[in-house]
Structures are given as C-alpha cells and as structure tokens.
Design a protein around this motif. Structure first.
Motif, PDB file in Angstrom:
ATOM      1  N   LYS A  10       0.864  -1.177   0.000  1.00 43.96           N
ATOM      2  CA  LYS A  10       0.000   0.000   0.000  1.00 43.96           C
ATOM      3  C   LYS A  10       0.905   1.232   0.000  1.00 43.96           C
ATOM      4  O   LYS A  10       2.083   1.152   0.360  1.00 43.96           O
ATOM      5  CB  LYS A  10      -0.867   0.033   1.258  1.00 43.96           C
ATOM      6  CG  LYS A  10      -1.846  -1.113   1.345  1.00 43.96           C
ATOM      7  CD  LYS A  10      -2.619  -1.038   2.648  1.00 43.96           C
ATOM      8  CE  LYS A  10      -3.585  -2.188   2.765  1.00 43.96           C
ATOM      9  NZ  LYS A  10      -4.319  -2.149   4.036  1.00 43.96           N
ATOM     10  N   ALA A  11       0.347   2.371  -0.377  1.00 46.64           N
ATOM     11  CA  ALA A  11       1.128   3.609  -0.433  1.00 46.64           C
ATOM     12  C   ALA A  11       1.767   3.926   0.917  1.00 46.64           C
ATOM     13  O   ALA A  11       2.932   4.333   0.980  1.00 46.64           O
ATOM     14  CB  ALA A  11       0.269   4.770  -0.913  1.00 46.64           C
ATOM     15  N   GLY A  12       1.034   3.746   1.995  1.00 42.36           N
ATOM     16  CA  GLY A  12       1.567   4.040   3.326  1.00 42.36           C
ATOM     17  C   GLY A  12       2.729   3.139   3.700  1.00 42.36           C
ATOM     18  O   GLY A  12       3.694   3.582   4.332  1.00 42.36           O
ATOM     19  N   ASP A  21       6.212  10.856   3.182  1.00 42.36           N
ATOM     20  CA  ASP A  21       4.771  10.834   3.408  1.00 42.36           C
ATOM     21  C   ASP A  21       4.086  10.070   2.274  1.00 42.36           C
ATOM     22  O   ASP A  21       4.572  10.066   1.141  1.00 42.36           O
ATOM     23  CB  ASP A  21       4.250  12.276   3.461  1.00 42.36           C
ATOM     24  CG  ASP A  21       2.839  12.343   3.972  1.00 42.36           C
ATOM     25  OD1 ASP A  21       1.910  12.268   3.136  1.00 42.36           O
ATOM     26  OD2 ASP A  21       2.646  12.455   5.190  1.00 42.36           O
ATOM     27  N   ALA A  22       2.957   9.451   2.564  1.00 42.15           N
ATOM     28  CA  ALA A  22       2.198   8.717   1.552  1.00 42.15           C
ATOM     29  C   ALA A  22       1.781   9.625   0.391  1.00 42.15           C
ATOM     30  O   ALA A  22       1.677   9.176  -0.751  1.00 42.15           O
ATOM     31  CB  ALA A  22       0.973   8.059   2.175  1.00 42.15           C
ATOM     32  N   ALA A  26       2.078   9.088  -3.743  1.00 42.47           N
ATOM     33  CA  ALA A  26       0.974   9.358  -4.668  1.00 42.47           C
ATOM     34  C   ALA A  26       1.400  10.355  -5.742  1.00 42.47           C
ATOM     35  O   ALA A  26       1.065  10.193  -6.926  1.00 42.47           O
ATOM     36  CB  ALA A  26      -0.243   9.876  -3.908  1.00 42.47           C
ATOM     37  N   ARG A  27       2.156  11.367  -5.365  1.00 38.26           N
ATOM     38  CA  ARG A  27       2.632  12.367  -6.324  1.00 38.26           C
ATOM     39  C   ARG A  27       3.592  11.734  -7.326  1.00 38.26           C
ATOM     40  O   ARG A  27       3.502  11.981  -8.525  1.00 38.26           O
ATOM     41  CB  ARG A  27       3.312  13.529  -5.589  1.00 38.26           C
ATOM     42  CG  ARG A  27       3.663  14.689  -6.492  1.00 38.26           C
ATOM     43  CD  ARG A  27       4.256  15.905  -5.753  1.00 38.26           C
ATOM     44  NE  ARG A  27       3.768  16.104  -4.402  1.00 38.26           N
ATOM     45  CZ  ARG A  27       4.481  15.857  -3.283  1.00 38.26           C
ATOM     46  NH1 ARG A  27       5.713  15.426  -3.352  1.00 38.26           N
ATOM     47  NH2 ARG A  27       3.958  16.070  -2.098  1.00 38.26           N
ATOM     48  N   TRP A  28       4.519  10.898  -6.836  1.00 38.62           N
ATOM     49  CA  TRP A  28       5.443  10.212  -7.738  1.00 38.62           C
ATOM     50  C   TRP A  28       4.669   9.363  -8.740  1.00 38.62           C
ATOM     51  O   TRP A  28       5.017   9.312  -9.914  1.00 38.62           O
ATOM     52  CB  TRP A  28       6.407   9.329  -6.955  1.00 38.62           C
ATOM     53  CG  TRP A  28       7.410  10.054  -6.111  1.00 38.62           C
ATOM     54  CD1 TRP A  28       7.706  11.394  -6.133  1.00 38.62           C
ATOM     55  CD2 TRP A  28       8.251   9.479  -5.114  1.00 38.62           C
ATOM     56  NE1 TRP A  28       8.675  11.685  -5.212  1.00 38.62           N
ATOM     57  CE2 TRP A  28       9.035  10.527  -4.570  1.00 38.62           C
ATOM     58  CE3 TRP A  28       8.423   8.191  -4.621  1.00 38.62           C
ATOM     59  CZ2 TRP A  28       9.980  10.305  -3.573  1.00 38.62           C
ATOM     60  CZ3 TRP A  28       9.355   7.971  -3.630  1.00 38.62           C
ATOM     61  CH2 TRP A  28      10.127   9.016  -3.107  1.00 38.62           C
TER      62      TRP A  28
END
Length: 66
Positions: A10-12, A21-22, A26-28
C-alpha cells in the motif's frame, strides 16, 4: 514448481520504507515516476520489485514500467 506471488504494498507501507509521506508516493505515481496497479476499488498498489528498485536507486524493471 509453485510460483510465489509478489508482495504488494500500500502507499503508506511504501512511504514508511522510503521515509516519506504517503502523499509523496501518490505524487510520484501521478507524475509517472513510480508504476502502480489499481485495486478494483481504485486504490494504488505497488509491486515489491518496484519498491525494491526505488529503495535501492536502481532502474525499475522494464516489465513493471507503465
């Protein structure tokens, strides 16, 4: 011979391994820097091979790049 499925993060979880930070993960992903797969619910998930490559600073495996 039995194939072992690749771990999915998961992103986290990915963010915790990277020390960011998660939202950074998400931005990447949004910027196309990190390939991901989507769950049926629309959530991003990251293959272990991608996470490992990013952590090690090595190129992302070609078959993983979207």
């Amino acid at each position: 011979m039995t194939l072992v499925p690749e771990k999915i993060y998961k992103a986290g979880e990915f963010a915790a391994l990277m020390g960011v930070d998660a939202k950074t993960i998400a931005r990447w992903s949004k910027d196309g820097l990190v390939p991901f797969v989507r769950t049926p619910g629309g959530h991003r998930r990251y293959r272990e091979s991608v996470v490992r490559a990013v952590r090690n600073g090595t190129p992302i495996p070609r078959d993983e790049a979207a």
